[in-house]
Design an enzyme around this catalytic site. Structure first.
Site, short mmCIF file in Angstrom:
data_model
loop_
_atom_site.label_atom_id
_atom_site.label_comp_id
_atom_site.label_asym_id
_atom_site.label_seq_id
_atom_site.Cartn_x
_atom_site.Cartn_y
_atom_site.Cartn_z
N CYS A 266 32.04 26.04 26.71
CA CYS A 266 31.15 27.12 27.18
C CYS A 266 31.77 27.82 28.38
O CYS A 266 31.47 28.97 28.64
CB CYS A 266 29.80 26.56 27.62
SG CYS A 266 28.83 25.82 26.32
N CYS B 285 23.73 30.94 32.78
CA CYS B 285 24.13 30.19 33.98
C CYS B 285 22.91 29.68 34.73
O CYS B 285 22.92 28.56 35.25
CB CYS B 285 24.99 31.06 34.88
SG CYS B 285 26.56 31.56 34.14
#
Length: 145
Positions: free
Chosen positions: A35, A105
């Protein structure tokens, strides 16, 4: 117009609570290299259930570092049960927004906090609601285990 708000840039260039807590009461790690973002949050909790200290290490972009920094600021000094109420939306709002492609995030920051609390509960033998702290994937952005 800048891609990032002033608060994101401030927390990226001057992150708060960076580091590691040796013998932490709880540690939560989420994300993976595929990721591109890995977050690790450490907490120390007082006998009265207050998060006395919190630190983080994050490998990732400006949004990941800023989200980690802001999340630690938002839970420090709070009761553990309040830390569980932290949402990625609250982190995004506290940072005055993130670009849509970077919202994941803030999700990682929420998940790292919850993983640290879950680890704390497990170490202390404290029962918890498994629907609030379920077995999680490495992160919600890729869904891998």
């Amino acid at each position: 117009m800048s891609l990032y708000s002033e608060k994101v840039m401030d927390h990226f260039t001057n992150p708060r609570n960076v580091g590691k807590i040796e013998n932490a009461d709880g540690v939560g790690e989420v994300g993976n290299a595929r990721c591109g973002d890995i977050m690790k949050i450490y907490i120390n909790v007082s006998d009265s259930g207050i998060i006395e200290d919190v630190k983080f290490n994050t490998f990732g972009c400006a949004s990941a570092i800023a989200s980690s920094s802001m999340a630690t600021e938002m839970i420090k000094g709070k009761p553990v049960n309040e830390a569980l109420e932290l949402t990625n939306k609250a982190v995004v709002e506290a940072l005055d927004g993130l670009p849509p492609v970077k919202v994941h995030c803030s999700v990682l920051a929420e998940e790292a906090v919850k993983a640290a609390v879950k680890d704390y509960y497990n170490k202390k033998g404290i029962a918890y609601d498994h629907s609030v702290l379920p077995e999680s994937s490495c992160c919600s952005c890729c869904g891998e285990k």
